[in-house]
Design a protein around this motif. Sequence first.
Motif, mmCIF file in Angstrom:
data_model
loop_
_atom_site.group_PDB
_atom_site.id
_atom_site.type_symbol
_atom_site.label_atom_id
_atom_site.label_comp_id
_atom_site.label_asym_id
_atom_site.label_seq_id
_atom_site.Cartn_x
_atom_site.Cartn_y
_atom_site.Cartn_z
ATOM 1 N N GLY A 146 10.445 13.855 2.634
ATOM 2 C CA GLY A 146 9.097 13.703 1.915
ATOM 3 C C GLY A 146 9.034 13.089 0.404
ATOM 4 N N PHE A 147 10.312 13.406 -0.375
ATOM 5 C CA PHE A 147 10.470 13.031 -1.742
ATOM 6 C C PHE A 147 10.682 11.492 -1.663
ATOM 7 C CE2 PHE A 147 11.456 16.483 -4.748
ATOM 8 C CZ PHE A 147 10.335 17.506 -4.050
ATOM 9 N N ASN A 148 11.482 11.111 -0.631
ATOM 10 C CA ASN A 148 11.936 9.725 -0.458
ATOM 11 C C ASN A 148 10.646 8.884 0.110
ATOM 12 O OD1 ASN A 148 13.327 7.418 -0.314
ATOM 13 N ND2 ASN A 148 13.883 7.755 2.023
ATOM 14 N N THR A 149 9.737 9.414 0.846
ATOM 15 C CA THR A 149 8.785 8.470 1.442
ATOM 16 C C THR A 149 7.642 8.519 0.191
ATOM 17 O OG1 THR A 149 9.022 9.515 3.685
ATOM 18 C CG2 THR A 149 7.091 8.448 3.185
ATOM 19 N N PHE A 150 7.664 9.573 -0.609
ATOM 20 C CA PHE A 150 6.822 9.358 -1.852
ATOM 21 C C PHE A 150 7.183 8.162 -2.607
ATOM 22 C CE2 PHE A 150 6.661 10.418 -6.173
ATOM 23 C CZ PHE A 150 5.209 10.345 -6.487
ATOM 24 N N ILE A 151 8.393 7.932 -2.806
ATOM 25 C CA ILE A 151 8.683 6.735 -3.640
ATOM 26 C C ILE A 151 8.559 5.600 -3.244
ATOM 27 C CG2 ILE A 151 10.106 8.030 -5.343
ATOM 28 C CD1 ILE A 151 12.524 7.023 -4.093
ATOM 29 N N ASP A 152 8.592 5.512 -1.687
ATOM 30 C CA ASP A 152 8.515 4.271 -0.999
ATOM 31 C C ASP A 152 7.068 3.955 -1.036
ATOM 32 O OD1 ASP A 152 11.010 4.864 -0.032
ATOM 33 O OD2 ASP A 152 10.362 5.247 2.066
ATOM 34 N N VAL A 153 6.008 4.952 -1.063
ATOM 35 C CA VAL A 153 4.685 4.332 -1.355
ATOM 36 C C VAL A 153 4.677 3.457 -2.174
ATOM 37 C CG1 VAL A 153 2.448 5.325 -1.989
ATOM 38 C CG2 VAL A 153 3.813 6.350 -0.318
ATOM 39 N N TYR A 154 4.836 3.558 -3.536
ATOM 40 C CA TYR A 154 4.899 2.733 -4.704
ATOM 41 C C TYR A 154 5.742 1.697 -4.500
ATOM 42 C CZ TYR A 154 2.405 6.923 -6.281
ATOM 43 O OH TYR A 154 1.376 7.941 -5.954
ATOM 44 N N ALA A 155 6.969 1.589 -4.035
ATOM 45 C CA ALA A 155 7.776 0.337 -3.883
ATOM 46 C C ALA A 155 6.946 -0.597 -2.839
ATOM 47 C CB ALA A 155 8.988 0.945 -3.188
ATOM 48 N N ASP A 172 3.620 6.309 5.118
ATOM 49 C CA ASP A 172 4.226 7.260 5.821
ATOM 50 C C ASP A 172 5.819 6.651 5.646
ATOM 51 O OD1 ASP A 172 3.989 8.701 9.203
ATOM 52 O OD2 ASP A 172 5.296 8.972 7.416
ATOM 53 N N SER A 173 6.457 6.492 6.759
ATOM 54 C CA SER A 173 7.720 5.794 6.842
ATOM 55 C C SER A 173 7.545 4.550 7.387
ATOM 56 C CB SER A 173 8.727 6.699 7.451
ATOM 57 O OG SER A 173 8.488 6.720 8.771
ATOM 58 N N GLU A 174 8.746 4.195 8.094
ATOM 59 C CA GLU A 174 8.657 2.909 8.581
ATOM 60 C C GLU A 174 8.128 2.721 10.044
ATOM 61 O OE1 GLU A 174 12.547 5.429 9.929
ATOM 62 O OE2 GLU A 174 11.315 4.791 8.263
ATOM 63 N N TYR A 175 7.528 3.814 10.332
ATOM 64 C CA TYR A 175 6.889 3.853 11.699
ATOM 65 C C TYR A 175 5.289 4.180 11.611
ATOM 66 C CZ TYR A 175 11.517 5.154 13.084
ATOM 67 O OH TYR A 175 12.890 5.240 13.395
ATOM 68 N N ALA A 176 4.866 4.038 10.172
ATOM 69 C CA ALA A 176 3.379 4.228 9.924
ATOM 70 C C ALA A 176 2.708 3.109 10.303
ATOM 71 C CB ALA A 176 3.303 4.701 8.587
ATOM 72 N N PRO A 177 1.487 3.325 10.881
ATOM 73 C CA PRO A 177 0.652 1.862 11.112
ATOM 74 C C PRO A 177 0.191 1.437 9.717
ATOM 75 C CG PRO A 177 -0.592 3.891 11.595
ATOM 76 C CD PRO A 177 0.866 4.238 11.343
ATOM 77 N N LYS A 178 0.071 -0.011 9.672
ATOM 78 C CA LYS A 178 -0.256 -0.439 8.304
ATOM 79 C C LYS A 178 -1.809 -0.518 8.257
ATOM 80 C CE LYS A 178 0.251 -5.005 5.795
ATOM 81 N NZ LYS A 178 0.873 -6.308 6.056
ATOM 82 N N GLY A 179 -1.995 0.032 6.994
ATOM 83 C CA GLY A 179 -3.333 0.160 6.483
ATOM 84 C C GLY A 179 -3.576 1.723 6.949
ATOM 85 N N GLY A 180 -5.198 1.969 6.916
ATOM 86 C CA GLY A 180 -5.300 3.416 7.176
ATOM 87 C C GLY A 180 -5.636 4.379 5.904
ATOM 88 N N ASN A 181 -6.357 5.304 5.826
ATOM 89 C CA ASN A 181 -6.369 6.108 4.766
ATOM 90 C C ASN A 181 -5.574 7.388 5.009
ATOM 91 O OD1 ASN A 181 -7.125 8.115 2.793
ATOM 92 N ND2 ASN A 181 -9.084 7.118 2.673
ATOM 93 N N PRO A 182 -4.468 7.624 4.112
ATOM 94 C CA PRO A 182 -3.495 8.758 4.661
ATOM 95 C C PRO A 182 -4.139 9.884 4.434
ATOM 96 C CG PRO A 182 -3.221 7.715 2.281
ATOM 97 C CD PRO A 182 -4.167 6.571 2.964
ATOM 98 N N VAL A 183 -5.179 10.176 3.954
ATOM 99 C CA VAL A 183 -5.534 11.503 3.765
ATOM 100 C C VAL A 183 -6.326 11.830 4.827
ATOM 101 C CG1 VAL A 183 -5.923 11.584 1.116
ATOM 102 C CG2 VAL A 183 -7.681 10.537 2.550
ATOM 103 N N ASP A 184 -6.769 10.785 5.972
ATOM 104 C CA ASP A 184 -7.391 11.045 6.953
ATOM 105 C C ASP A 184 -6.291 11.030 8.174
ATOM 106 O OD1 ASP A 184 -10.251 11.038 6.352
ATOM 107 O OD2 ASP A 184 -10.265 8.852 6.591
ATOM 108 N N GLU A 185 -5.368 10.626 7.818
ATOM 109 C CA GLU A 185 -4.091 10.791 8.797
ATOM 110 C C GLU A 185 -3.494 12.089 9.079
ATOM 111 O OE1 GLU A 185 -1.406 7.518 7.827
ATOM 112 O OE2 GLU A 185 -3.154 5.823 8.401
#
Length: 655
Positions: free
Chosen positions: A430-439, A453-466
């Motif tokens: 979780g902590f690592n994916t958090f810093i990925d977001v901004y990278a 999300d991580s490398e498997y997340a769909p591109k785009g979309g609202n994370p708060v809905d997911e």
Amino acid sequence: MPHWLRATAILWAGCSALAVAAPSTSAPSYFDPQTLFAPLSLPYPATALRNGAGKPGAMFWQNRVDYSLHATIDTQNDKLSSKEVITYTNNSPDALPTLWVQLDQNMYRKDSRSTVASEWRRGQFTDGYQFDKVTVLIGGKRYDAKFLIDDTRMRVDLAEPLAANGGKLQLQIDYSYQVPGTWGGRTSVTPSTNGKIFEIAQWFPRMAVYDDLHGWNNNPYIGSEFYLEYGTIDYTVTVPGNYWVVGSGELVNPKDVLTKTEQQRFAAAKQSDKTVYIRTVEDLAKTDSRPSASKTLDWHFRMEHTRDVAFAASPAFVIDAARINLPNGKTSLAMSAYPAEGVGSNKWDRATEYVKANIEHFSQWYPYPWPAAVNLGGQGAGMEYPGIVFDGMDDKDDLLFWITAHELGHNWFPMIVGSDERRHAFMDEGFNTFIDVYASDAFNHGEFAPKRDSEYAPKGGNPVDEILPVLADAEAPTLMAPSEAVAETYRHSVSYFKGALGLVLLREQILGPDRFDPAFKEYIATWAFKHPTPSDFFRFMESAAGEDLAWWWRGWYLNNWQLDMAVTGVKAVDDKHGKGTAISLTSKQKLVMPATLRLQYADGTSEDFRIPVETWMHRVSPTIILPVTKAVKMATLDPEHKLPDADRSNNSLTL
């Protein structure tokens, strides 16, 4: 701009009798302020070892392990043999009559617990580690210790207890094992057009952690993550002369293993912000580009302040590198190693560019501490180790960027901040994916953004809905569930995504970057190369950021509570305090959050107000009075859709 930078002062009033413009819905509310805002007892209490500010206390201690290893790979028979000396320092206040050692390779045995318990079905097996004695060296004397191997751990019985407060001894183990094929997952031998690729990880017996929380952390290894002690690891790998080796740490003897041309290119890469090829695709076909395969070479590496090392060896590697510029004025080296199959302008040709950019970006949180960062293109394990990550030779485009960023981010969590991954996955993934977001947002003007999300997340979309289906799922585990108890169905959505989104919301909606960022940086620096718990993190962020966050830890981390806040009424008021507008709210789920309230006026203008979490501390359905005298046309909670609200249909009220 974040909403709180545009917030206007709010006047709180507990006026439950005020009339409203529309009745609330008939759905029941599950919100109880007395439950959400009750005092919180964290899982691990504050003590003299771990204090109330979430820092190591005056009596904090941590044991140390140093390793010296010399491994040889039989490349014909895919077998690794090694001599190992473990130097163990017992800084604890306890004398230790026994030691526990982890034997990860034993998970590949047919009779291992992992074979039955893991959700990953295995159809091929090895015999695990092969050795017949463990020699203890202490006080100038040596003896062969009695030992018991049980699954993936070994108990070593000492002739005399190892003294507390600095007692030191060495264990010597000569061992071998069969390297798994590509079915091995995180460690394997993989075929490629120009030769085998050996990806060697979890390859040496490693000391279990003895800590102040659990004593020996010696549960069987069933294939999840790790919890390891820090120290210096000095290791040598012997391979045929036509092989290249890349590994964790610094290559100590480049003149002994590189040709003069490779040495010159290597030196040029250390001074270049652009990728420099050290070994090209064309070199693969040149017999004189490497020393003769008829002799062997010893590749010597050393890494300090580390909990582990891994390496890869192959005659098939294309090697390129570039300089990493760190914020403390130091430099490191970004390096990629991959076979000819990975070559391509949208493939591994850009891998070192990704390594360099991400390490530089992540270093804003804490400067990267090691001399190199290696990205290995192999069978595609998608796995991280200190200073080196194992990715897939066929990865390309946004997937290659995302997996590179994600695996490299693990150098901060848990390689620098050494949390217990086996118990607390969110402090790792979780902590690592958090810093990925901004990278992802930062790289090349957002070329591969957004990544939520991580490398498997769909591109785009609202994370708060997911995240809404996870919060609504009664079977979903909490973030505090033991890592190995989280089913694969939920591992990604909970440990990675919910863990990351929790920090995004804490940073962007609860604290704001001006308070979150310094506190988070200080947390990393304080716990660098140490073992924090979730309780340490929770206490640290409250103390450093200046906020009682018990309600947030309770709702998002200790429980899987939903959020559903609603606007139920708007009314102009005129009382002894003056004129204003009363806004009535309610909560239909157990969690609430600070939110932006946007008032759209009849004259076509609008205004934003920040509704603090304290608004909800006394009532399920609070009413606030704002210093607004204009006629209101619409009131909307969370107008920019930043919060994971389960039902957005009740977030707005039109008059």
